[in-house]
Design an enzyme around this catalytic site. Sequence first.
Site, PDB file in Angstrom:
ATOM      1  N   CYS B  33       4.993  -0.549  -2.700  1.00 48.22           N
ATOM      2  CA  CYS B  33       6.314  -0.440  -2.070  1.00 48.22           C
ATOM      3  C   CYS B  33       6.257   0.320  -0.757  1.00 48.22           C
ATOM      4  O   CYS B  33       7.104   0.135   0.101  1.00 48.22           O
ATOM      5  CB  CYS B  33       7.342   0.159  -3.020  1.00 48.22           C
ATOM      6  N   CYS B 102       8.538   3.810  -8.183  1.00 52.42           N
ATOM      7  CA  CYS B 102       8.711   4.701  -7.034  1.00 52.42           C
ATOM      8  C   CYS B 102       8.612   6.169  -7.431  1.00 52.42           C
ATOM      9  O   CYS B 102       8.351   7.028  -6.599  1.00 52.42           O
ATOM     10  CB  CYS B 102      10.061   4.460  -6.375  1.00 52.42           C
TER      11      CYS B 102
HETATM   12 ZN   LIG Z   1      10.701   3.606  -3.668  1.00 45.61          ZN
END
Ligand SMILES: [Zn+2]
Lengths: 387, 127
Positions: B33, B102
């Site tokens: 990401c 994340c």
């Molecule tokens: Zn993220």
Amino acid sequence: MKSRLVYMDHGATTPVRKEVFDAMIPFFQEQYGNPSSLHTPGRKVRQAVEEAREKTARALGAGAEDIYFTAGGTESNNIALRGAAKERAKPGHIITSSVEHHAVLDVCQDLEREGHWVTYLPVDQDGLVDPETVKEAITGDTFIISIMAANNEIGTLQPIREIGSVARDCGILFHTDAVQVVGQLPVDVNDLNVDFLSLAAHKFNGPKGIGALYMKKGVKVDPLYRGGSQERKLRPGTENVPGVIGLGRAVELAVSEIPGKQKKLEYLRDRLIEGLIGIGDVVLNGHPQKRLPGNVNVSFKYIEGESVLLSLDMEGIAASSGSACSSGSLEPSHVLSAIGLDHPTAHGSVRFSLGFGNSEEDIDYVLEKAPPIVERLRSMSPTYHAR
Amino acid sequence: MYNDKVMEHFNNPRNVGEIPDADGVGETGSFKCGDTMKLYIKVKNDRIEDIKFQTFGCGAAIASSSMLTEMVKGKTVEEAAQVTNQDVADELGGLPPMKLHCSNLAADALQNAIADYKDHKIKQQSL
Ligand SMILES: [Zn+2]
Ligand SMILES: Cc1ncc(COP(=O)(O)O)c(C=O)c1O
């Protein structure tokens, strides 16, 4: 204290405006007849549906008999592309671009699995498709070209007329996904040389779940569904009558207001772009001039888009982002990748899409709230400190 | 999308910044990401006396960075090394499944910072 809402996500959807809502209401409880019925209530509704078709046709410079109501942009795209593919006796070649909406890209990928082959044309750094590359990609097996009229993320307007004339010269079908353009900029299907054009009412203050496909007289596609003879069998099933009426009213109003609205939105758009770039280390994504009147897409360097959206949301500002963290797929948007943005820059992308209700005060408000948000997030960012 | 605790950490992150004379620095980046995090620790008597972070990432990344620093400040290095990414997510009261990825930076960055600290210690001892 009344909390403020500054809605700048018109590229995602728009509110149904009052005139449209009012036009739809009678078709729920008073005029509920089935337009296919022979009796008077049915015939009255049939007449209203056909009037909506005429309004839609007029907005596109088309004939009413070339307008087919659908369930929205996605369905229109599917009917055109899959329908054209199904109409063929054997697999063939499709040309599209690498920045299309998933409602085109994923259809093409599906058709590849069925034996067709697809060229995904590259775009330049502003997101433009070069009509020359379309010409070069054409082979004897090419049966359809599909290029969007405007990109939903970065707002870039494609040279549809030029691509259309390339297609026409070669006798190849040409589809354009004009979901972001109809109601924002003038559209004339004859001028654009298109055989198919997709639109969705909810992008121009009409209801969700209703759209239309323009299909030029003489063009034949195999329908995706089988059923009744509604929409001349191209899209069988009892019509979403209130939706159709809402679409007709919305497109009529939106198109008649384009001259004033376009100027106003372009002015607000350019003010917002200028103000955001003034923050520093902010870059514009998409073409500086050839872009949708209401589209602002910028990358805030050194910070991530979703964290900007969360912070804007707390100030009552609704926007969207193409960053990997906000996409749900861990990949930055295919559009930002296609225009060559490096990963960190794509990570900081935010789209503000302006519309009907936005005012100069809204722009001032965003330009007041955005700089401290960007500053706070940058102060936390290791890449900002290492720059 | 995020619960109140996550939003609270996102809005008022604890221990943001850098420690110029840190005893250990750890960095992690997500290849996928693109979120990245840098973590600084100051160690005294084998305890994490101070800790600071910098994060380039989304709400989940920032909140989990902040949460981690709060969880390990004052712990011994060995105790801190036991903290997992899952512990951080749990302490935040959970994260949306697609955002777990994340949040996986924080404990990894701490592992790297501790490794860096131990590295330094060995080098100093061998002087
Ligand atoms: Zn993220
Ligand atoms: C360019 C484009 N094509 C297709 C669609 C899909 O339209 P709908 O959601 O009405 O099916 C959208 C809207 O999200 C769009 O922006």
